[in-house]
Design a protein around this motif. Structure first.
Motif, PDB file in Angstrom:
ATOM      1  N   SER A  53       0.822  -1.200   0.000  1.00  0.00           N
ATOM      2  CA  SER A  53       0.000   0.000   0.000  1.00  0.00           C
ATOM      3  C   SER A  53       0.862   1.260   0.000  1.00  0.00           C
ATOM      4  O   SER A  53       0.600   2.211  -0.744  1.00  0.00           O
ATOM      5  N   MET A  54       1.917   1.262   0.812  1.00  0.00           N
ATOM      6  CA  MET A  54       2.801   2.432   0.881  1.00  0.00           C
ATOM      7  C   MET A  54       3.549   2.632  -0.437  1.00  0.00           C
ATOM      8  O   MET A  54       3.698   3.762  -0.906  1.00  0.00           O
ATOM      9  N   ILE A  55       4.025   1.540  -1.017  1.00  0.00           N
ATOM     10  CA  ILE A  55       4.744   1.649  -2.289  1.00  0.00           C
ATOM     11  C   ILE A  55       3.817   2.174  -3.376  1.00  0.00           C
ATOM     12  O   ILE A  55       4.162   3.089  -4.123  1.00  0.00           O
ATOM     13  N   LYS A  56       2.627   1.614  -3.463  1.00  0.00           N
ATOM     14  CA  LYS A  56       1.670   2.041  -4.488  1.00  0.00           C
ATOM     15  C   LYS A  56       1.261   3.501  -4.330  1.00  0.00           C
ATOM     16  O   LYS A  56       0.916   4.157  -5.307  1.00  0.00           O
ATOM     17  N   SER A  57       1.327   4.015  -3.099  1.00  0.00           N
ATOM     18  CA  SER A  57       0.962   5.417  -2.863  1.00  0.00           C
ATOM     19  C   SER A  57       2.114   6.381  -3.165  1.00  0.00           C
ATOM     20  O   SER A  57       1.942   7.594  -3.069  1.00  0.00           O
ATOM     21  N   GLY A  58       3.286   5.841  -3.503  1.00  0.00           N
ATOM     22  CA  GLY A  58       4.405   6.702  -3.874  1.00  0.00           C
ATOM     23  C   GLY A  58       5.427   6.942  -2.785  1.00  0.00           C
ATOM     24  O   GLY A  58       6.369   7.702  -2.974  1.00  0.00           O
ATOM     25  N   LYS A  59       5.255   6.324  -1.633  1.00  0.00           N
ATOM     26  CA  LYS A  59       6.232   6.469  -0.547  1.00  0.00           C
ATOM     27  C   LYS A  59       7.492   5.681  -0.875  1.00  0.00           C
ATOM     28  O   LYS A  59       7.427   4.586  -1.427  1.00  0.00           O
TER      29      LYS A  59
END
Length: 99
Positions: free
Chosen positions: A6-12
């Motif tokens: 989820s964090m990766i997909k959000s750009g973090k």
């Protein structure tokens, strides 16, 4: 591991700096992953401790993938880390995703 995806997909940017032993030598590595401009970017560097002053890296690469599964597979194939080992980068990032 769902929070990691989820964090990766959000750009973090997620990453880790660490040392490990190989062939009785100490190595340092930085690993990072981030979604940027529609691609998943994976950064990996690796240097033997005795080569740090000369900045003689054995590996220093930034790879770009269109699919998160490809990026995760590459990261786990090319490093000793698992995706769950990565943490959000606070302050200093592992790599600049603009490159």
């Amino acid at each position: 591991m769902e929070w990691v995806l989820s964090m990766i997909k959000s750009g973090k940017q997620l990453g880790k700096r660490f040392s490990y032993e190989k062939n009785s030598k100490t190595y340092w590595s930085s690993v990072g992953i981030q979604k940027h401009d529609g691609f998943y970017k994976v950064y990996i560097d690796e240097i033997e401790e005795s080569q740090m002053a000369a900045e003689n890296y054995e590996k220093d690469e930034l790879m770009k993938f269109s699919d998160i599964e490809e990026a995760m597979n590459y990261l786990e194939k090319e490093t000793i880390l698992k995706l769950a080992d990565l943490k959000p980068c606070k302050g200093r990032k592992i790599f600049n995703p603009n490159f």
